[in-house]
Design a protein around this motif. Structure first.
Motif, PDB file in Angstrom:
ATOM      1  N   ILE A 135      45.343  43.164  11.308  1.00  0.00           N
ATOM      2  CA  ILE A 135      45.303  42.082  10.325  1.00  0.00           C
ATOM      3  C   ILE A 135      43.855  41.889   9.880  1.00  0.00           C
ATOM      4  O   ILE A 135      42.952  41.792  10.701  1.00  0.00           O
ATOM      5  N   GLU A 137      41.826  39.329   8.561  1.00  0.00           N
ATOM      6  CA  GLU A 137      41.817  37.874   8.369  1.00  0.00           C
ATOM      7  C   GLU A 137      40.943  37.442   7.207  1.00  0.00           C
ATOM      8  O   GLU A 137      41.258  36.477   6.515  1.00  0.00           O
ATOM      9  N   CYS A 140      43.080  37.369   4.145  1.00  0.00           N
ATOM     10  CA  CYS A 140      44.299  36.565   4.164  1.00  0.00           C
ATOM     11  C   CYS A 140      44.043  35.219   3.487  1.00  0.00           C
ATOM     12  O   CYS A 140      42.959  34.645   3.595  1.00  0.00           O
ATOM     13  N   THR A 141      45.068  34.733   2.779  1.00  0.00           N
ATOM     14  CA  THR A 141      44.953  33.441   2.095  1.00  0.00           C
ATOM     15  C   THR A 141      46.204  32.620   2.333  1.00  0.00           C
ATOM     16  O   THR A 141      47.280  33.167   2.623  1.00  0.00           O
ATOM     17  N   THR A 148      49.416  34.952   1.992  1.00  0.00           N
ATOM     18  CA  THR A 148      49.181  36.366   1.739  1.00  0.00           C
ATOM     19  C   THR A 148      48.492  36.953   2.958  1.00  0.00           C
ATOM     20  O   THR A 148      47.456  36.443   3.385  1.00  0.00           O
ATOM     21  N   VAL A 149      49.091  38.008   3.502  1.00  0.00           N
ATOM     22  CA  VAL A 149      48.550  38.661   4.690  1.00  0.00           C
ATOM     23  C   VAL A 149      48.136  40.073   4.314  1.00  0.00           C
ATOM     24  O   VAL A 149      48.920  40.821   3.722  1.00  0.00           O
ATOM     25  N   HIS A 150      46.910  40.448   4.647  1.00  0.00           N
ATOM     26  CA  HIS A 150      46.410  41.803   4.399  1.00  0.00           C
ATOM     27  C   HIS A 150      46.243  42.512   5.740  1.00  0.00           C
ATOM     28  O   HIS A 150      45.762  41.910   6.700  1.00  0.00           O
ATOM     29  N   TRP A 151      46.638  43.796   5.773  1.00  0.00           N
ATOM     30  CA  TRP A 151      46.449  44.573   6.988  1.00  0.00           C
ATOM     31  C   TRP A 151      46.193  46.026   6.654  1.00  0.00           C
ATOM     32  O   TRP A 151      46.424  46.470   5.535  1.00  0.00           O
TER      33      TRP A 151
END
Length: 177
Positions: A135, A137, A140-141, A148-151
């Motif tokens: 992840i 972080e 992420c928002t 919204t998760v970014h990985w």
């Protein structure tokens, strides 16, 4: 029983992979053979054109030699003019008569790169789960109704999808989705 079923499934899947590889091998092999036939046909045509050019040149040289042996000056002048014209025409059109021969013709259009496929096959592993994504972080928002998760993932060829589970913290009970 479960292990036997998994072994059977593994054998079936591997047999299907082998069959696909053999089919592709045959298709690509056929394309290479067709390319070879086309190139050989072109080369045969170039050889035939070169032979014709050599025959015309040999005939012209033979006529010129015969003309040079002529003792009658009047006859020599008559034939020499004709031969001179033919030599001029042959010289002017020599670029047209002599075909371009490319002996370094390669099969660059058939370059094969199996790097990705090899990597995919090397990733096959029925005994371990893929590594979880990392992840990010900082990317992420969260807003009122959107998260919204970014990985990123190291297993780009092995993982088809991820399931995102989250927990909503409430004052009384935690809800997991």
């Amino acid at each position: 029983v479960n292990a036997s079923r998994q072994e059977t499934k593994l054998m079936e899947e591997c047999d299907q992979l082998i069959e696909i590889i053999q089919q592709r091998r045959q298709i690509i092999g056929t394309k290479i053979k067709e390319g070879k036939v086309v190139r050989l046909r072109k080369l045969a045509q170039q050889i035939a054109n070169c032979k014709q050019c050599i025959e015309r040149s040999t005939s012209l040289i033979s006529q010129a030699e015969q003309s040079l042996k002529e003792n009658d000056h009047a006859r020599f002048l008559q034939t020499a003019k004709n031969i001179t014209e033919r030599v001029s025409m042959a010289t002017a059109s020599s670029q047209v008569l002599i075909p371009e021969i490319n002996l370094n013709d390669t099969f660059d259009t058939f370059a094969l790169d199996f790097t990705r496929e090899k990597k995919l096959l090397e990733c096959l592993d029925y005994l371990t789960a893929p590594n979880p994504p990392t992840i990010r972080e900082e990317l992420c928002t969260a807003s009122y109704d959107t998260i919204t998760v970014h990985w990123t993932s190291d297993d780009e060829f092995c993982v088809v999808s991820y399931e995102l589970q989250y927990t909503i913290f409430t004052g009384q009970a935690n809800v997991v989705s």
